[in-house]
Design a protein around this motif. Structure first.
Motif, PDB file in Angstrom:
ATOM      1  N   MET A   1       1.183   9.140  -5.908  1.00  0.00           N
ATOM      2  CA  MET A   1       0.940  10.529  -5.523  1.00  0.00           C
ATOM      3  C   MET A   1       2.083  11.446  -5.927  1.00  0.00           C
ATOM      4  O   MET A   1       1.864  12.616  -6.260  1.00  0.00           O
ATOM      5  CB  MET A   1       0.690  10.615  -4.010  1.00  0.00           C
TER       6      MET A   1
ATOM      7  N   TRP B   1       1.116   3.907  -3.113  1.00  0.00           N
ATOM      8  CA  TRP B   1       0.487   5.183  -2.805  1.00  0.00           C
ATOM      9  C   TRP B   1       1.488   6.330  -2.972  1.00  0.00           C
ATOM     10  O   TRP B   1       1.181   7.337  -3.630  1.00  0.00           O
ATOM     11  CB  TRP B   1      -0.076   5.178  -1.388  1.00  0.00           C
TER      12      TRP B   1
ATOM     13  N   ALA C   1      -1.934   4.905  -7.470  1.00  0.00           N
ATOM     14  CA  ALA C   1      -2.642   5.539  -6.354  1.00  0.00           C
ATOM     15  C   ALA C   1      -3.950   4.825  -6.039  1.00  0.00           C
ATOM     16  O   ALA C   1      -4.228   4.490  -4.875  1.00  0.00           O
ATOM     17  CB  ALA C   1      -2.897   7.014  -6.675  1.00  0.00           C
TER      18      ALA C   1
ATOM     19  N   VAL D   1       0.814  -1.222   0.000  1.00  0.00           N
ATOM     20  CA  VAL D   1       0.000   0.000   0.000  1.00  0.00           C
ATOM     21  C   VAL D   1       0.846   1.271   0.000  1.00  0.00           C
ATOM     22  O   VAL D   1       0.695   2.124  -0.883  1.00  0.00           O
ATOM     23  CB  VAL D   1      -1.000   0.000   1.178  1.00  0.00           C
TER      24      VAL D   1
ATOM     25  N   ALA E   1      -3.368   1.310  -4.703  1.00  0.00           N
ATOM     26  CA  ALA E   1      -3.003   1.277  -3.283  1.00  0.00           C
ATOM     27  C   ALA E   1      -4.242   1.298  -2.399  1.00  0.00           C
ATOM     28  O   ALA E   1      -4.317   0.571  -1.405  1.00  0.00           O
ATOM     29  CB  ALA E   1      -2.089   2.460  -2.955  1.00  0.00           C
ATOM     30  N   LEU E   2      -5.213   2.130  -2.747  1.00  0.00           N
ATOM     31  CA  LEU E   2      -6.440   2.208  -1.950  1.00  0.00           C
ATOM     32  C   LEU E   2      -7.222   0.899  -2.005  1.00  0.00           C
ATOM     33  O   LEU E   2      -7.764   0.443  -0.987  1.00  0.00           O
ATOM     34  CB  LEU E   2      -7.309   3.363  -2.454  1.00  0.00           C
TER      35      LEU E   2
END
Length: 204
Positions: A43, A39, A80, A35, A83-84
């Motif tokens: 980002m 992420w 991104a 994650v 990852a969520l």
């Protein structure tokens, strides 16, 4: 010989058979490890999208890829959003696929020419010479103690090691799924069993 093989399997089944009760720990650990990796990577690309596109496009100091704007956005948002989804364990197998593609592209376009190791072997003669020279310069002209307070100096080799490791972890998730009890996939498969066992196993 038969008794020895029998003893081995009784011991094996006795010890490792109990692990099935906590088999959800492995996919959870893989997901939680990946994650922050994806992420932060995603980002950073999104925050500096103009620079990301330029890096994707430039043939001299960048990747020299076609359709750089499209590929930069795809890579950034795949990381991104991926990852969520990994965080909550939703569509785990599906999201593993595009993330694996990004790792293959990264390994091939960025890291391949540097070999395997992400960090150069400090015991190698040529690396040791460079590190020694850097230490001497920093001791003479900089605050060496402050600079190395949180870790020793290393030479970044930037090989495929990390990309290959993340690919292998995603490959494991592709086969295992998000894990029992700890993923949205697991509970969705219980709420919407669909055609039965075969579908449930796909979502576990």
């Amino acid at each position: 010989m038969d008794w020895l093989i029998g003893l081995y399997y009784r011991l094996h089944n006795g010890v490792f058979g109990t692990l099935r009760h906590v088999d959800w720990l492995a996919p959870l650990a893989l997901r939680l490890y990946l994650v922050p990796v994806f992420w932060m990577a995603g980002m950073q690309k999104i925050a500096g999208m103009d620079n990301t596109i330029e890096w994707f496009a430039n043939e001299d100091w960048g990747l020299g890829l076609p359709f750089p704007a499209l590929l930069a956005h795809l890579a950034a948002y795949t990381e991104a959003i991926g990852a969520l989804l990994l965080l909550v364990g939703l569509a785990t197998r599906w999201v593993a696929l595009p993330l694996m593609v990004t790792m293959l592209v990264a390994a091939w376009t960025v890291h391949w020419q540097n070999g395997w190791a992400a960090i150069a072997d400090s015991g190698a003669e040529d690396i040791a010479v460079r590190l020694g020279t850097a230490r001497d310069l920093l001791r003479e002209h900089g605050n060496y103690s402050w600079l190395t307070e949180h870790g020793n100096l290393v030479v970044l080799n930037n090989g495929i090691e990390f990309a290959a490791t993340y690919f292998a972890m995603l490959l494991a998730l592709l086969f295992m799924g998000g894990g029992r009890f700890v993923s949205a996939d697991y509970y969705l498969s219980r709420l919407y069993p669909g055609s039965g066992t075969s579908r449930t196993k796909l979502l576990d």
